[in-house]
Design a protein around this motif. Structure first.
Motif, short mmCIF file in Angstrom:
data_model
loop_
_atom_site.label_atom_id
_atom_site.label_comp_id
_atom_site.label_asym_id
_atom_site.label_seq_id
_atom_site.Cartn_x
_atom_site.Cartn_y
_atom_site.Cartn_z
N GLY A 38 2.10 -0.52 5.03
CA GLY A 38 0.43 -0.65 5.19
C GLY A 38 0.30 0.26 3.67
O GLY A 38 -0.81 -0.50 3.12
N GLY A 39 1.02 0.98 3.16
CA GLY A 39 0.75 1.69 1.87
C GLY A 39 1.42 1.03 0.86
O GLY A 39 1.45 1.68 -0.31
N ASN A 40 1.67 -0.05 0.84
CA ASN A 40 2.47 -0.90 -0.17
C ASN A 40 3.71 -0.42 -0.57
O ASN A 40 4.15 -0.85 -1.45
CB ASN A 40 1.46 -0.93 -1.24
CG ASN A 40 1.91 -1.90 -2.31
OD1 ASN A 40 2.34 -3.08 -2.05
ND2 ASN A 40 1.73 -1.57 -3.73
#
Lengths: 150, 150
Positions: A38-40
DNA sequence: ATGCAACTTCAAGTCCACTTGAAGTAAAGC
DNA sequence: GCTTTACTTCAAGTGGACTTGAAGTTGCAT
């Protein structure tokens, strides 16, 4: 850290003996792929360890990253490689590997012949001189040249 | 063109299968030497053909030009290399060559084992997976890594 | 909740082994 | 003598494989 199914770049790097920068570089060239959190952040399946090992192995046979990618791209888009795919790739590399080994072995034999003969200083090393008279038209001791440095 | 005792860069290049620019480059690095004509053109003794062949050979074993120069510089200033000098140099390289050949042979064996197994796609290649469970502390399939690409 | 290591991107830098280009000089053939 | 080809130097460019740095974000442990 519970060993999860996926690896971070750092973990993969540690497992493969390369720097994280190299992994990002490989990814930028399309040699490996990752999923993102989700946080890349990158997450790699464990199988990427093998893939990187294969890349490094192929490099050590003298293939460039481009050639490696080329060979790997035989594998159709997004399909998991079959035995047949891998067999095609690896036997191709196997040929290169053989060539390379043969070249080095010949070199070794030449070198062995040479070790006692003082070639560098002398007139009469059969090995290095071979063809020196014969080939007046731009030949040179080809048996030591060819197979350019990888 | 009567074959004279000395060679021009162009002739040497032709004989060695390299570009003249490479020869000037080698000279700038101190790997080879030349005499000059009255008009400042390079002239090489024929023995330089061998020297260049040796340089190319050493490169193909994975030595850098710096390492090659280093090895060659064992030969004392301006002295014609003796058998002993050359023997020292060549047996040093011979060791490198052996290592390299061994590494590639191991790789070949691994690859042979692999060709039929579909490693890339699969869970269960003993070769590439070896140690995958055991070595949780940054190891990876070392037997395929190490010996960095030359 | 907070701190810190590990991550992100992107541009620029590095190393090696040469190669290319410009501007000029030398040597060999006719 | 003249022309052509091969040479000269020096600075800058190339390509491959990464690495480094800056500036900012995420994720796990306490």
């Amino acid at each position: 850290m519970a060993q999860s199914e996926f690896l971070t770049v750092g973990q993969l790097a540690a497992r493969c003996g390369v720097r994280t920068s190299a992994l990002r570089f490989y990814e930028s060239k399309g040699l490996i792929e990752s999923m993102r959190t989700g946080g890349n952040q990158r997450r790699y399946p464990r199988s990427t360890i093998r893939l990187v090992a294969v890349i490094r192995a192929a490099q050590s046979v003298g293939l460039s990253l481009d050639e490696i990618q080329d060979a790997m791209s035989v594998i159709p888009e997004g399909r998991t490689p079959t035995k047949k795919d891998w067999s095609r790739i690896s036997s191709r590399w196997r040929a290169r590997l053989d060539e390379r080994i043969q070249f080095l072995e010949r070199l070794r034999d030449d070198l062995d012949q040479c070790i006692g003969c003082g070639c560098l200083s002398l007139q009469s090393c059969n090995l290095l001189n071979r063809g020196d008279k014969a080939a007046e038209r731009g030949a040179g001791p080809r048996h030591l040249i060819e197979g350019k440095p990888s």
